[in-house]
Write a protein that holds these residues in place. Structure first.
Motif, PDB file in Angstrom:
ATOM      1  N   ASN A  19       0.744  -1.215   0.102  1.00 14.86           N
ATOM      2  CA  ASN A  19       0.059  -0.112   0.102  1.00 14.86           C
ATOM      3  C   ASN A  19       0.833   1.277  -0.061  1.00 14.86           C
ATOM      4  N   LYS A  22       2.049   1.753  -3.481  1.00 13.48           N
ATOM      5  CA  LYS A  22       1.079   2.247  -4.337  1.00 13.48           C
ATOM      6  C   LYS A  22       0.942   3.783  -3.972  1.00 13.48           C
ATOM      7  N   ARG A  23       0.769   4.145  -2.771  1.00 14.95           N
ATOM      8  CA  ARG A  23       0.590   5.595  -2.475  1.00 14.95           C
ATOM      9  C   ARG A  23       1.878   6.352  -2.897  1.00 14.95           C
ATOM     10  N   TYR A  25       4.068   5.872  -5.400  1.00 11.93           N
ATOM     11  CA  TYR A  25       4.035   5.554  -6.566  1.00 11.93           C
ATOM     12  C   TYR A  25       3.055   6.786  -7.215  1.00 11.93           C
ATOM     13  N   ASN A  26       1.809   6.708  -6.748  1.00 12.42           N
ATOM     14  CA  ASN A  26       0.938   7.676  -7.049  1.00 12.42           C
ATOM     15  C   ASN A  26       1.279   9.161  -7.287  1.00 12.42           C
ATOM     16  N   VAL A  27       2.222   9.621  -6.326  1.00  8.26           N
ATOM     17  CA  VAL A  27       2.249  11.233  -5.984  1.00  8.26           C
ATOM     18  C   VAL A  27       3.838  11.462  -6.610  1.00  8.26           C
ATOM     19  N   LEU A  30       5.547  12.408 -12.886  1.00  9.44           N
ATOM     20  CA  LEU A  30       5.471  11.431 -13.912  1.00  9.44           C
ATOM     21  C   LEU A  30       6.699  11.020 -14.666  1.00  9.44           C
ATOM     22  N   LYS A  33       7.629   8.119 -12.471  1.00 15.81           N
ATOM     23  CA  LYS A  33       6.633   6.854 -13.212  1.00 15.81           C
ATOM     24  C   LYS A  33       7.086   6.074 -14.209  1.00 15.81           C
ATOM     25  N   ASP A  37       7.929   2.384 -14.636  1.00 17.02           N
ATOM     26  CA  ASP A  37       7.292   1.469 -15.454  1.00 17.02           C
ATOM     27  C   ASP A  37       8.198   0.600 -16.499  1.00 17.02           C
ATOM     28  N   ASN A  87       3.259  13.689   2.270  1.00 13.09           N
ATOM     29  CA  ASN A  87       2.267  14.443   2.336  1.00 13.09           C
ATOM     30  C   ASN A  87       2.148  15.898   2.764  1.00 13.09           C
TER      31      ASN A  87
END
Length: 236
Positions: A19, A22-23, A25-27, A30, A33, A37, A87
């Motif tokens: 988790n 994932k969190r 990676y999402n922030v 680009l 990312k 990938d 955060n």
């Protein structure tokens, strides 16, 4: 005054928590990312993500530090540090471009400089207000071809002098050479063969053109795990 060097170290084992991976990676930006990938190996993906997270942490902390008297501050990041970092209102509020020699630089945050490295289970970052290089190595075999090509005769003798210390001595020298070459921005292949050291209690640059320009710091926070970390800082 600001901290001379802010250093962060992150063990990719934090990403056993899927988790958190994932969190994070999402922030991340680009460009990161896309790098992640393109990688097929899960550990490579984790190291790449960790590299962005240690950079983000260092930049956030560096901007906040005042009246720091130490040459460098090291933070071995925990899961809670990562949570706080991603955060933050300042999280990932930077852009990166590459100079002609390939050295990554920040845009819009001057004169702050950074450098990244990762190996094995760790990613590391160094941030400073002048050119900086960092390298981490360990947990793999010595490259005898590299030693033959890039080490001076004195360095080779020192590395081979005590068998049980051979691996540590090799990586101490190699990370120091890499860190200095990265700090110059010229790239490893251009100057690595001219970076030599005197081997004392600490490594001292011997090259006449470089020794007055760069300070070298050996960071021992992961020594017990078999890793060497070295930072080089431009003092001019």
């Amino acid at each position: 005054m600001l901290t001379k060097i802010q250093i962060a170290v992150l063990n990719i084992d934090v990403f056993t928590c899927k988790n958190l991976f994932k969190r994070a990676y999402n922030v991340v930006p680009l460009r990161r990312k896309q790098k992640i990938d393109e990688l097929k190996n899960e550990k490579d993906k984790a190291r790449s993500l960790a590299a962005e997270l240690v950079l983000n942490y260092c930049l956030t902390e560096y901007e906040c530090k005042e009246n720091a008297l130490k040459d460098y501050i090291i933070t071995n990041l925990s899961k809670s540090d990562i949570e706080k970092s991603i955060n933050s209102k300042m999280a990932f509020s930077y852009q990166i471009y590459c100079q002609n020699g390939g050295k990554p630089m920040l845009t819009g945050i001057n004169p702050i400089c950074f450098n990244l490295s990762h190996a094995g289970d760790y990613a590391v970052c160094a941030v400073a207000d002048t050119s900086v290089g960092i390298d981490i190595e360990g947990k793999h075999k010595i490259n005898e071809k590299v030693m033959k090509k890039c080490f001076s005769e004195k360095e080779k003798i020192w590395v081979n002098e005590v068998l049980e210390e051979k691996q540590e001595r090799f990586f101490r020298l190699w990370t120091a050479k890499e860190a200095v070459s990265k700090a110059t921005g010229k790239g490893l292949s251009q100057i690595i063969e001219g970076i030599y050291f005197q081997m004392r209690d600490k490594l001292v640059l011997e090259n006449q053109c470089l020794k007055g320009m760069y300070n070298v710091y050996e960071i021992n926070c992961l020594k017990n795990e078999g890793y060497c970390i070295t930072v080089a800082l431009n003092m001019l």
